[in-house]
Design a protein around this motif. Structure first.
Motif, PDB file in Angstrom:
ATOM      1  N   UNK A 138      46.764  50.482  39.924  1.00 57.28           N
ATOM      2  CA  UNK A 138      46.001  50.777  41.131  1.00 57.28           C
ATOM      3  C   UNK A 138      45.879  52.290  41.302  1.00 57.28           C
ATOM      4  N   UNK A 139      44.720  52.722  41.750  1.00 55.26           N
ATOM      5  CA  UNK A 139      44.493  54.164  41.943  1.00 55.26           C
ATOM      6  C   UNK A 139      45.495  54.742  42.928  1.00 55.26           C
ATOM      7  N   UNK A 140      45.881  53.957  43.939  1.00 55.67           N
ATOM      8  CA  UNK A 140      46.823  54.455  44.943  1.00 55.67           C
ATOM      9  C   UNK A 140      48.232  54.622  44.392  1.00 55.67           C
ATOM     10  N   UNK A 141      48.519  54.019  43.236  1.00 53.55           N
ATOM     11  CA  UNK A 141      49.850  54.142  42.636  1.00 53.55           C
ATOM     12  C   UNK A 141      49.996  55.363  41.741  1.00 53.55           C
ATOM     13  N   UNK A 142      48.891  56.054  41.464  1.00 49.94           N
ATOM     14  CA  UNK A 142      48.902  57.180  40.530  1.00 49.94           C
ATOM     15  C   UNK A 142      49.208  58.467  41.278  1.00 49.94           C
ATOM     16  N   UNK A 143      50.236  59.170  40.814  1.00 49.09           N
ATOM     17  CA  UNK A 143      50.589  60.457  41.417  1.00 49.09           C
ATOM     18  C   UNK A 143      49.823  61.596  40.760  1.00 49.09           C
ATOM     19  N   UNK A 144      49.864  61.667  39.427  1.00 51.51           N
ATOM     20  CA  UNK A 144      49.086  62.663  38.688  1.00 51.51           C
ATOM     21  C   UNK A 144      48.969  62.203  37.240  1.00 51.51           C
ATOM     22  N   UNK A 145      48.048  62.836  36.509  1.00 47.23           N
ATOM     23  CA  UNK A 145      47.824  62.507  35.100  1.00 47.23           C
ATOM     24  C   UNK A 145      47.701  63.804  34.310  1.00 47.23           C
ATOM     25  N   UNK A 164      38.288  62.360  37.568  1.00 52.28           N
ATOM     26  CA  UNK A 164      38.674  61.913  36.231  1.00 52.28           C
ATOM     27  C   UNK A 164      39.734  60.819  36.295  1.00 52.28           C
ATOM     28  N   UNK A 165      40.618  60.894  37.290  1.00 46.15           N
ATOM     29  CA  UNK A 165      41.631  59.846  37.452  1.00 46.15           C
ATOM     30  C   UNK A 165      40.968  58.529  37.836  1.00 46.15           C
ATOM     31  N   UNK A 166      39.948  58.598  38.723  1.00 44.04           N
ATOM     32  CA  UNK A 166      39.214  57.384  39.087  1.00 44.04           C
ATOM     33  C   UNK A 166      38.605  56.730  37.846  1.00 44.04           C
ATOM     34  N   UNK A 167      37.994  57.548  36.996  1.00 44.43           N
ATOM     35  CA  UNK A 167      37.396  57.014  35.769  1.00 44.43           C
ATOM     36  C   UNK A 167      38.472  56.435  34.860  1.00 44.43           C
ATOM     37  N   UNK A 172      41.189  51.922  32.001  1.00 45.36           N
ATOM     38  CA  UNK A 172      42.365  51.119  31.679  1.00 45.36           C
ATOM     39  C   UNK A 172      42.138  49.651  32.054  1.00 45.36           C
ATOM     40  N   UNK A 173      41.404  49.411  33.134  1.00 41.79           N
ATOM     41  CA  UNK A 173      41.137  48.037  33.546  1.00 41.79           C
ATOM     42  C   UNK A 173      40.204  47.328  32.583  1.00 41.79           C
ATOM     43  N   UNK A 194      49.327  61.108  29.999  1.00 50.46           N
ATOM     44  CA  UNK A 194      50.580  60.684  30.633  1.00 50.46           C
ATOM     45  C   UNK A 194      50.303  60.450  32.115  1.00 50.46           C
ATOM     46  N   UNK A 195      50.419  59.183  32.552  1.00 51.17           N
ATOM     47  CA  UNK A 195      50.143  58.810  33.937  1.00 51.17           C
ATOM     48  C   UNK A 195      51.469  58.734  34.690  1.00 51.17           C
ATOM     49  N   UNK A 196      51.639  59.609  35.683  1.00 47.97           N
ATOM     50  CA  UNK A 196      52.834  59.605  36.522  1.00 47.97           C
ATOM     51  C   UNK A 196      52.578  58.653  37.697  1.00 47.97           C
ATOM     52  N   UNK A 197      53.376  57.597  37.803  1.00 50.12           N
ATOM     53  CA  UNK A 197      53.227  56.643  38.896  1.00 50.12           C
ATOM     54  C   UNK A 197      54.223  56.948  40.011  1.00 50.12           C
TER      55      UNK A 197
END
Length: 524
Positions: A138-145, A164-167, A172-173, A194-197
């Motif tokens: 989920x986009x709301x779970x992403x802190x930074x990439x 870019x995170x939205x894309x 990934x989906x 690297x996706x920081x959750x």
């Protein structure tokens, strides 16, 4: 009346095609006879079939007819202690429960039927479909990439912006062709997202080759191999921020090494038949001297001269090939990174050589005859190239003389290391037959990406000389093959094959390590 009830009941079976479903269930039971759940499922199937037909028959009956139907069940019942495989019979299964069900039957309300249908649909969607991946976020779970791409350059790293995170979340989906696999485990990615959750976990998307689609996703301790070209192309682009042209990654210049001929890439046609040319060994000293060992049974090396750097062109390279080899010559020139030339003497028809370091790390040697008259007569054009040799580094043999002072000046960080916990020699490849080595003191821990990036690529011969300066047992030197972040070459021997037995993979890797150890420690 009993006969009428029996006929009505069996007619309901036929309309529901139960005379097909029950034998099919028994067939599955015969196949999976060892599974106790299949036995339970078959028993319940038989009971549900009978109950469903009972309900279909009595749904429009009054109380007296229902009582008569129940009596008919009792009249036709008989003891049974086995699971029947035969076609259906009226009083065959669960008569006691069926009579109770018939007497207590109430026609279900419409809303109960509707809820049951919806529940079945939801369960079918949840249990009978296979999700595209196991890492939808989920986009709301992403802190930074963050991203990096070593194939483009050391400075190609940073963070993705919100758009870019939205894309990325959408990508990934939509990713497809995903399978659980550990084939890239232990290898160093050349580029990575690297996706920081926010829950403290990470999701990694790793790429392992500058051009090929070797991609995996690591999420919650599980590794997934991705065979989706569209996602691989996206990952490569986003990690390079639009700079999709990978840097030309080359091994050290081919000097200071010994070579044998791995393959004859081209041989000019000869009149009167084809004569086999001797395939000597070659040695290229650090000062660019070209040594030739014509007789492999002797140690009589011929010093043919010193290579000088040159630039290939159509006039100075391609025109020396016969017409039928011009395409090969053009490909060699276009794919060339560096070139050196050596004319053995000024005598007519003197031997001359081109040494080619190609962009893919391949080392080639051309052999031909030089028309010395060209110097005084530009119209003389008898210079010709007769052979193209693809060289293979002979890692089992050292350079004729290695200057230890020069070696220490070149690799000062590899000398005088602490050996209390042994030494760790990291070996990677830049091309099929090009080995590079680095050494670090033993620490009994996995080295970081930054530590691997700092390793300089010494040749096998140079590393053998470096190790000779240490008073340490061979078994205290740990050989660690690795995928260097700046190498786009991936050896098939190091990539786990799909569905490969772990024991076979471990054996294959151990054989590779043993081969490197032999090159480093066996006397040349």
């Amino acid at each position: 009346p009993t006969l009428d009830y029996v006929i009505t009941h069996e007619t309901a079976h036929i309309k529901r095609h139960d005379h097909w479903w029950k034998p099919f269930g028994f067939f599955l039971l015969a196949v999976y006879w060892f599974n106790p759940l299949c036995w339970l499922a078959y028993v319940l199937l038989c009971r549900d079939i009978e109950t469903a037909c009972d309900e279909k028959v009595i749904c429009d009956m009054n109380k007296d007819d229902i009582a008569a139907y129940s009596q008919a069940l009792l009249d036709c019942s008989f003891p049974r202690r086995r699971i029947a495989a035969r076609p259906l019979a009226f009083g065959e299964v669960g008569v006691k429960e069926r009579v109770k069900g018939v007497l207590n039957y109430k026609k279900p309300a419409f809303w109960i039927i509707l809820i049951a249908i919806i529940a079945c649909i939801v369960l079918a969607v949840c249990l009978m479909t296979d999700p595209k991946n196991g890492f939808t976020i989920s986009r709301s779970d992403v802190e930074k990439v963050t991203y990096f791409n070593m194939f483009v350059g050391d400075d190609c790293q940073g963070e993705l912006d919100p758009n870019q995170i939205d894309e990325m979340v959408d990508r990934f989906s939509a990713v497809s062709k995903v399978s659980r696999s550990s084939r890239y485990e232990g290898m160093t990615p050349g580029y990575q997202l690297c996706v920081f959750l926010k829950d403290g976990s990470f999701l990694y998307a790793n790429g392992y080759h500058a051009t090929d689609d070797l991609v995996e996703i690591v999420f919650r301790g599980k590794r997934y191999s991705v065979s989706d070209p569209e996602f691989a192309n996206y990952l490569r682009n986003v990690c390079s921020q639009g700079d999709t042209a990978p840097a030309v990654l080359l091994p050290d210049a081919p000097f200071g090494r010994r070579y044998t001929v791995r393959e004859i890439g081209y041989e000019a046609k000869r009149s009167g038949g084809s004569a086999s040319v001797p395939l000597p060994e070659y040695s290229l000293s650090s000062n660019r001297e070209f040594m030739i060992l014509e007789n492999l049974n002797s140690n009589n090396w011929l010093n043919a001269g010193t290579f000088t750097e040159t630039v290939l062109s159509k006039d100075t390279f391609e025109q020396y090939f016969p017409a039928d080899a011009r395409t090969l010559a053009a490909n060699l020139r276009r794919n060339n990174a560096k070139a050196w030339q050596l004319i053995v003497s000024d005598l007519p028809d003197s031997l001359f050589y081109y040494l080619l370091l190609q962009k893919d790390g391949e080392v080639c040697l051309t052999r031909g005859y030089y028309d010395a008259g060209e110097k005084d007569d530009p119209n003389s054009d008898d210079t010709r190239i007769s052979y193209v040799f693809l060289l293979k580094e002979d890692g089992t043999k050292s350079e004729t003389v290695i200057d230890m002072e020069s070696l220490r000046a070149k690799y000062p960080e590899y000398f005088d290391l602490e050996t209390a916990k042994g030494l760790e020699v990291y070996v990677w490849q830049m091309a099929p037959d090009s080995y590079s080595c680095g050494v670090l003191p033993g620490t009994n821990r996995e080295k970081t990406l930054e530590e691997l990036m700092k390793l300089k690529g010494a040749t096998i011969a140079e590393m053998r000389a470096i190790l000779s300066t240490y008073d340490i047992e061979e078994e205290d030197v740990i050989i660690l093959p690795c995928q260097h972040p700046l190498s786009s070459y991936l050896g098939e021997y190091w990539i786990s094959q799909e569905n490969e037995d772990p024991a076979s993979a471990e054996k294959r890797r151990q054989e590779y390590i043993d081969g490197i150890r032999q090159m480093l420690f066996d006397a040349p």
